[in-house]
Structure formats: C-alpha cells, structure tokens
Design a protein around this motif. Structure first.
Motif, PDB file in Angstrom:
ATOM      1  N   GLN A  41       0.725  10.269   3.981  1.00 36.88           N
ATOM      2  CA  GLN A  41       1.468   9.548   2.950  1.00 36.88           C
ATOM      3  C   GLN A  41       2.855  10.149   2.724  1.00 36.88           C
ATOM      4  O   GLN A  41       3.815   9.425   2.451  1.00 36.88           O
ATOM      5  CB  GLN A  41       0.677   9.546   1.641  1.00 36.88           C
ATOM      6  N   ILE A  42       2.974  11.452   2.829  1.00 42.47           N
ATOM      7  CA  ILE A  42       4.277  12.106   2.660  1.00 42.47           C
ATOM      8  C   ILE A  42       5.263  11.588   3.696  1.00 42.47           C
ATOM      9  O   ILE A  42       6.413  11.269   3.392  1.00 42.47           O
ATOM     10  CB  ILE A  42       4.126  13.641   2.763  1.00 42.47           C
ATOM     11  N   ARG A  43       4.805  11.467   4.929  1.00 47.75           N
ATOM     12  CA  ARG A  43       5.675  10.953   6.002  1.00 47.75           C
ATOM     13  C   ARG A  43       5.893   9.448   5.849  1.00 47.75           C
ATOM     14  O   ARG A  43       7.022   8.964   5.970  1.00 47.75           O
ATOM     15  CB  ARG A  43       5.056  11.262   7.361  1.00 47.75           C
ATOM     16  N   LEU A  44       4.832   8.707   5.578  1.00 48.53           N
ATOM     17  CA  LEU A  44       4.923   7.251   5.456  1.00 48.53           C
ATOM     18  C   LEU A  44       5.901   6.843   4.361  1.00 48.53           C
ATOM     19  O   LEU A  44       6.723   5.945   4.539  1.00 48.53           O
ATOM     20  CB  LEU A  44       3.532   6.677   5.150  1.00 48.53           C
ATOM     21  N   ARG A  45       5.831   7.530   3.212  1.00 45.30           N
ATOM     22  CA  ARG A  45       6.666   7.188   2.061  1.00 45.30           C
ATOM     23  C   ARG A  45       8.007   7.919   2.079  1.00 45.30           C
ATOM     24  O   ARG A  45       8.833   7.730   1.188  1.00 45.30           O
ATOM     25  CB  ARG A  45       5.913   7.524   0.767  1.00 45.30           C
ATOM     26  N   ASN A  46       8.201   8.784   3.079  1.00 35.22           N
ATOM     27  CA  ASN A  46       9.419   9.589   3.195  1.00 35.22           C
ATOM     28  C   ASN A  46       9.682  10.384   1.914  1.00 35.22           C
ATOM     29  O   ASN A  46      10.801  10.434   1.408  1.00 35.22           O
ATOM     30  CB  ASN A  46      10.625   8.705   3.525  1.00 35.22           C
ATOM     31  N   LEU A  47       8.621  11.012   1.394  1.00 33.50           N
ATOM     32  CA  LEU A  47       8.763  11.864   0.213  1.00 33.50           C
ATOM     33  C   LEU A  47       9.490  13.138   0.617  1.00 33.50           C
ATOM     34  O   LEU A  47       9.324  13.626   1.731  1.00 33.50           O
ATOM     35  CB  LEU A  47       7.386  12.197  -0.370  1.00 33.50           C
ATOM     36  N   SER A  48      10.298  13.680  -0.277  1.00 31.46           N
ATOM     37  CA  SER A  48      11.070  14.865   0.085  1.00 31.46           C
ATOM     38  C   SER A  48      11.312  15.743  -1.128  1.00 31.46           C
ATOM     39  O   SER A  48      10.917  15.410  -2.252  1.00 31.46           O
ATOM     40  CB  SER A  48      12.406  14.452   0.716  1.00 31.46           C
ATOM     41  N   GLY A  49      11.967  16.878  -0.890  1.00 32.73           N
ATOM     42  CA  GLY A  49      12.190  17.825  -1.967  1.00 32.73           C
ATOM     43  C   GLY A  49      10.923  18.608  -2.248  1.00 32.73           C
ATOM     44  O   GLY A  49      10.169  18.963  -1.337  1.00 32.73           O
ATOM     45  N   ILE A  50      10.650  18.867  -3.524  1.00 33.23           N
ATOM     46  CA  ILE A  50       9.463  19.630  -3.926  1.00 33.23           C
ATOM     47  C   ILE A  50       8.279  18.680  -4.105  1.00 33.23           C
ATOM     48  O   ILE A  50       8.370  17.661  -4.792  1.00 33.23           O
ATOM     49  CB  ILE A  50       9.721  20.386  -5.246  1.00 33.23           C
ATOM     50  N   ILE A  51       7.156  19.017  -3.475  1.00 31.88           N
ATOM     51  CA  ILE A  51       5.933  18.225  -3.579  1.00 31.88           C
ATOM     52  C   ILE A  51       4.805  19.163  -4.006  1.00 31.88           C
ATOM     53  O   ILE A  51       4.590  20.204  -3.375  1.00 31.88           O
ATOM     54  CB  ILE A  51       5.584  17.557  -2.228  1.00 31.88           C
ATOM     55  N   ARG A  98       0.832  -1.214   0.000  1.00 31.49           N
ATOM     56  CA  ARG A  98       0.000   0.000   0.000  1.00 31.49           C
ATOM     57  C   ARG A  98       0.859   1.254   0.000  1.00 31.49           C
ATOM     58  O   ARG A  98       0.527   2.259  -0.635  1.00 31.49           O
ATOM     59  CB  ARG A  98      -0.940   0.002   1.209  1.00 31.49           C
ATOM     60  N   ALA A  99       1.987   1.199   0.735  1.00 29.07           N
ATOM     61  CA  ALA A  99       2.870   2.369   0.816  1.00 29.07           C
ATOM     62  C   ALA A  99       3.638   2.605  -0.482  1.00 29.07           C
ATOM     63  O   ALA A  99       4.211   3.680  -0.669  1.00 29.07           O
ATOM     64  CB  ALA A  99       3.853   2.197   1.971  1.00 29.07           C
ATOM     65  N   LEU A 100       3.656   1.601  -1.364  1.00 33.81           N
ATOM     66  CA  LEU A 100       4.342   1.741  -2.655  1.00 33.81           C
ATOM     67  C   LEU A 100       3.365   1.943  -3.814  1.00 33.81           C
ATOM     68  O   LEU A 100       3.780   2.223  -4.937  1.00 33.81           O
ATOM     69  CB  LEU A 100       5.202   0.503  -2.930  1.00 33.81           C
ATOM     70  N   SER A 101       2.085   1.795  -3.529  1.00 31.63           N
ATOM     71  CA  SER A 101       1.073   1.918  -4.579  1.00 31.63           C
ATOM     72  C   SER A 101       0.880   3.377  -4.986  1.00 31.63           C
ATOM     73  O   SER A 101       0.967   4.285  -4.161  1.00 31.63           O
ATOM     74  CB  SER A 101      -0.259   1.345  -4.082  1.00 31.63           C
ATOM     75  N   GLN A 102       0.599   3.593  -6.268  1.00 33.10           N
ATOM     76  CA  GLN A 102       0.361   4.966  -6.740  1.00 33.10           C
ATOM     77  C   GLN A 102      -0.962   5.511  -6.242  1.00 33.10           C
ATOM     78  O   GLN A 102      -1.079   6.706  -5.986  1.00 33.10           O
ATOM     79  CB  GLN A 102       0.354   4.997  -8.280  1.00 33.10           C
ATOM     80  N   ARG A 103      -1.961   4.662  -6.086  1.00 32.37           N
ATOM     81  CA  ARG A 103      -3.295   5.125  -5.709  1.00 32.37           C
ATOM     82  C   ARG A 103      -3.590   4.848  -4.236  1.00 32.37           C
ATOM     83  O   ARG A 103      -3.318   3.760  -3.737  1.00 32.37           O
ATOM     84  CB  ARG A 103      -4.369   4.453  -6.575  1.00 32.37           C
ATOM     85  N   VAL A 104      -4.136   5.855  -3.573  1.00 32.82           N
ATOM     86  CA  VAL A 104      -4.571   5.712  -2.184  1.00 32.82           C
ATOM     87  C   VAL A 104      -6.047   6.103  -2.126  1.00 32.82           C
ATOM     88  O   VAL A 104      -6.411   7.240  -2.468  1.00 32.82           O
ATOM     89  CB  VAL A 104      -3.762   6.627  -1.234  1.00 32.82           C
ATOM     90  N   TRP A 105      -6.892   5.180  -1.699  1.00 29.06           N
ATOM     91  CA  TRP A 105      -8.331   5.463  -1.651  1.00 29.06           C
ATOM     92  C   TRP A 105      -8.695   6.257  -0.400  1.00 29.06           C
ATOM     93  O   TRP A 105      -8.125   6.049   0.670  1.00 29.06           O
ATOM     94  CB  TRP A 105      -9.130   4.160  -1.688  1.00 29.06           C
ATOM     95  N   LEU A 106      -9.664   7.150  -0.564  1.00 30.27           N
ATOM     96  CA  LEU A 106     -10.179   7.951   0.543  1.00 30.27           C
ATOM     97  C   LEU A 106     -11.560   7.421   0.945  1.00 30.27           C
ATOM     98  O   LEU A 106     -12.265   6.819   0.127  1.00 30.27           O
ATOM     99  CB  LEU A 106     -10.282   9.422   0.136  1.00 30.27           C
ATOM    100  N   LYS A 107     -11.968   7.660   2.173  1.00 32.85           N
ATOM    101  CA  LYS A 107     -13.248   7.150   2.662  1.00 32.85           C
ATOM    102  C   LYS A 107     -14.427   7.705   1.867  1.00 32.85           C
ATOM    103  O   LYS A 107     -15.465   7.058   1.724  1.00 32.85           O
ATOM    104  CB  LYS A 107     -13.404   7.482   4.142  1.00 32.85           C
ATOM    105  N   SER A 108     -14.276   8.911   1.349  1.00 32.97           N
ATOM    106  CA  SER A 108     -15.364   9.547   0.609  1.00 32.97           C
ATOM    107  C   SER A 108     -15.598   8.914  -0.752  1.00 32.97           C
ATOM    108  O   SER A 108     -16.601   9.189  -1.414  1.00 32.97           O
ATOM    109  CB  SER A 108     -15.057  11.036   0.416  1.00 32.97           C
ATOM    110  N   GLY A 109     -14.653   8.075  -1.194  1.00 34.68           N
ATOM    111  CA  GLY A 109     -14.750   7.475  -2.519  1.00 34.68           C
ATOM    112  C   GLY A 109     -13.772   8.074  -3.498  1.00 34.68           C
ATOM    113  O   GLY A 109     -13.565   7.540  -4.595  1.00 34.68           O
ATOM    114  N   GLY A 110     -13.155   9.180  -3.118  1.00 34.28           N
ATOM    115  CA  GLY A 110     -12.121   9.785  -3.941  1.00 34.28           C
ATOM    116  C   GLY A 110     -10.797   9.068  -3.749  1.00 34.28           C
ATOM    117  O   GLY A 110     -10.721   8.024  -3.080  1.00 34.28           O
ATOM    118  N   SER A 111      -9.738   9.609  -4.318  1.00 31.76           N
ATOM    119  CA  SER A 111      -8.430   8.974  -4.181  1.00 31.76           C
ATOM    120  C   SER A 111      -7.307   9.974  -4.389  1.00 31.76           C
ATOM    121  O   SER A 111      -7.526  11.075  -4.909  1.00 31.76           O
ATOM    122  CB  SER A 111      -8.289   7.832  -5.201  1.00 31.76           C
ATOM    123  N   LEU A 112      -6.110   9.568  -3.955  1.00 30.89           N
ATOM    124  CA  LEU A 112      -4.886  10.309  -4.243  1.00 30.89           C
ATOM    125  C   LEU A 112      -4.073   9.496  -5.236  1.00 30.89           C
ATOM    126  O   LEU A 112      -3.957   8.275  -5.097  1.00 30.89           O
ATOM    127  CB  LEU A 112      -4.043  10.504  -2.971  1.00 30.89           C
TER     128      LEU A 112
END
Length: 404
Positions: free
Chosen positions: A329-339, A275-289
C-alpha cells in the motif's frame, strides 16, 4: 516478474496503472488539463530553470527563488550559495536578485511550496549524472560482486568533473558501452550549464519527468509484456516516447479499441482507484489496515478485526501478513515522508526482530528509497520514504478541490 502498463482516463486524470504479476503495484496520475492550459506554469520534479532569488530568511537559513513570476520555491541558503550563478546582484554568497540554475527536487504538496536543489542532475536509463562531484555510486539492486566491480571501474576511470551514480540497468552493458553512455550524459549536462549562461531569467532549460516519463519510471523493460491504452492521442505520444527511449518494446504497445467495453471497465480501474484511496484495507485473515495521512506524517493502524486472537505465534503471523500488505500500500499510494505503523504488540524481542527484518526485505523491493528505522518504545514501527511526486490521494483529489 511480469509487468503491464495500462494508460487511460480515471477521475478526470490521465492515469498509468503498473501491474506486476497481475496485481496493481503503482498508480501515477497527471493533470492533463492544467498542463494543456498552462504548460509554462506546470512544475514537475526534475524541471531545470534559471531562477531569481526573491527573498532570504536568515533565521531559518532559507531562500525563496522564483522560477517564473509569482511562483516561489524553497531552497536552503547553503544549497543556493553553492549554485551555478548566471547573474550576481551583490558580493554576499546569496543576494536577493541573484539569478542561478536550479532544479525542482520536490513538487508542491498541500501548503508546501516546491523544493529546489542546485545540484543539477540528468537521469538516464543507466546512470544519474550530477553537477556536484561526489563518490561514485552503484545501485544496491545490482548483485554485490558486480556492484563492487562497477564501483572499482568507476573509481579507476573517474576523470569527470561530475558525480555519477549507476542505475540497476547499467549491469546489462559492457564497460565500453557504459563508458559511451556516461560520456553522452556528461556532455549533455555540460552543454546545459553552458547554455544557461546566455539565457534570460525564468527560462526553463529542461523539462523534467512529463507524464510518459514519470508513468514509466519504475518499469523494467526486460519484464514488460504489454502497454495498453484506449486513447488514440495518448497512443501516439506513448509510441513516440518508446521510439526514443526503448524501441525494443514498441511491439508491446497496443491501442485498445472497443467503445462498448472501455479499458476502465475491462480491468475495473475505477474500482482499483477507489480501493487505493480508501482508508480501510481488508486482510485475508479478517483483520484490516487503517491508513490515515496527516499534514506531518502517515499513520497505519493494524486491526485484528474478525481475526481470532491467540498466542504470540498467532500475533506474529497476523503482523507479517499486515506488513506485506502495508509495504504494498505504501508503494501503491505513493506515501512518503514519515510513516508510522501500529502493529499488534509483540512481547518477544525475537518476534519484533523478525517483523523488522521482514519489513526491510519487503520495502527493499520498492523502487523509491524506503528505510525501516526501528520499533519505538510505544510499539510503533518508524519508516521513511523519499518524496518526489505528491501521494496518490493528493494527486487525485487536488482537482476535485479546485473544481469546488
């Protein structure tokens, strides 16, 4: 908040899963194979070496410094000129052949070489002590009244040649205890710099954050409930590490011993990693990131998906839900630099201000320095996050590419 650390092998990596209130907050992975086969050539953030200037690139004001044969790292020319030299090869501020004390600031990432600094620092539980003198600093996580009092105390008692930044847990000590801790760290740094004068080039003066230290970097000992591993050799290493750094939590360390149902299965850690490596993250509302890292930056797109479209209030609600998950997700995936985050467009200025304020509050809880800049004219939220270790997707997949 209650924290738990799970340590086991996932995807051929030794992984530290930090849970907060039952939900995975961070995953740190280390390549044990590379460290065991070539320990002298494994570069970690915080490692301190005597390096040699290999070449100068005047037009970009950069120098490349070898920390061991064949491994060049980037350093700005200005930074190098202000370094602690152990041997000079010429009269210019920086010359090819100069030897100086350097510290790894950023690990290698994709095509980028490791980055170095000459502002050598030692990070302890209560403070960071650095070679270059600067205004004393205090963690912004300490309440304002206490923070101001500690800052005033530092300025009054500041007779050290080193820079000092107090960390959050410094607030737990009395001023006398804190003074003793600072003296101990300052002596260690002074001794290290003195020792460097008698060491040969490419000597590693001090190892940075090894797996255990990096895996526990963002653990708050007062909220830690349990540390669990199912690897006997790792258990002994963790026990040794905790005995040295925080013996009070030794009772929380547990060796899990059920070969029929390993730790990975018990806590569904492989699924957590997927899940932490997947491109899509589902939201409870039915939307996604949709999270897409690129060479230059990371883009997060907020999709309404199955979420019902509606008025501005509805869009704001969906954006606030997306902001909460994006910060996680930013913290979980340790994303850095420009987001860059492409939220659903909001027509009201007040709604945009609410979204920015909420995102700043959410990222303020991130142990890694994160700054929410603004929303651009193209309705993209700009965020920057400090980089120390490679992002999770890179740390995990680097081995897969190597194996291929």
């Amino acid at each position: 908040m209650k924290q738990k650390v799970l340590v086991t092998n996932v995807m051929d990596r030794l992984c530290f899963f930090l849970e907060e209130d039952g939900k995975t907050a961070e995953i740190f992975c280390t390549d044990e194979t590379a460290q065991n086969e070539h320990p002298e050539k494994t570069v970690h953030a915080g490692d301190i070496y005597i390096g040699k200037v290999k070449k100068r690139i005047p037009n970009i004001h950069a120098v490349f410094i070898e920390i061991f044969p064949g491994t060049e790292c980037y350093c700005s020319e200005e930074e190098a000129a202000d370094g602690c030299f152990t041997s000079k090869a010429g009269k210019k501020p920086v010359c090819v052949g100069d030897e100086l004390v350097v510290q790894v600031k950023k690990e290698a990432s994709k095509a980028k070489k490791p980055s170095l600094t000459t502002d050598i620092s030692l990070t302890g539980r209560y403070a960071v002590v650095s070679r270059k003198k600067q205004m004393p600093g205090v963690s912004s996580r300490i309440p304002k009244k206490e923070r101001e009092a500690l800052k005033a105390w530092l300025q009054e008692t500041d007779s050290s040649p080193f820079g000092v930044i107090l960390r959050t847990e410094a607030a737990q000590l009395t001023l006398e205890e804190l003074h003793q801790e600072l003296q101990k760290q300052e002596k260690e740094l002074a001794d290290l710099l003195e020792k460097a004068r008698t060491r040969t080039c490419f000597t590693r003066l001090k190892a940075g954050a090894a797996g255990e230290e990096a895996g526990f970097a963002h653990v708050r000992w007062d909220t830690l409930e349990e540390v669990v591993t199912d690897l006997p050799d790792v258990y002994e290493r963790l026990r040794s590490y905790l005995e040295q750094t925080e013996p009070k939590v030794l009772d929380s360390l547990r060796l899990y011993t059920d070969p029929q149902f390993p730790l990975v299965k018990l806590y569904s850690l492989e699924r957590e990693m997927e899940r932490a490596l997947s491109q899509r993250v589902w939201l409870k509302s039915g939307g996604s990131l949709i999270i897409q890292p690129t060479e230059a930056l990371t883009v997060i797109d907020v999709n309404t998906g199955r979420a019902v479209s509606g008025k501005n209030e509805r869009y704001l609600k969906q954006n606030l839900e997306a902001a909460k998950e994006a910060a996680r997700q930013i913290r979980l995936r340790n994303l850095s630099g420009i987001i860059l985050i492409d939220f659903i467009n909001l027509s009201e200025t007040e709604d945009r201000e609410i979204l920015i304020r909420t995102m700043r509050e959410l990222t303020a809880a991130d142990p890694v320095k994160t700054e929410v800049i603004d929303i651009t004219r193209l309705e993209l939220m700009e965020i920057t996050r400090k980089k120390v270790h490679p992002p999770l997707y890179e740390a995990v997949r680097k081995k897969a590419h190597t194996d291929e």
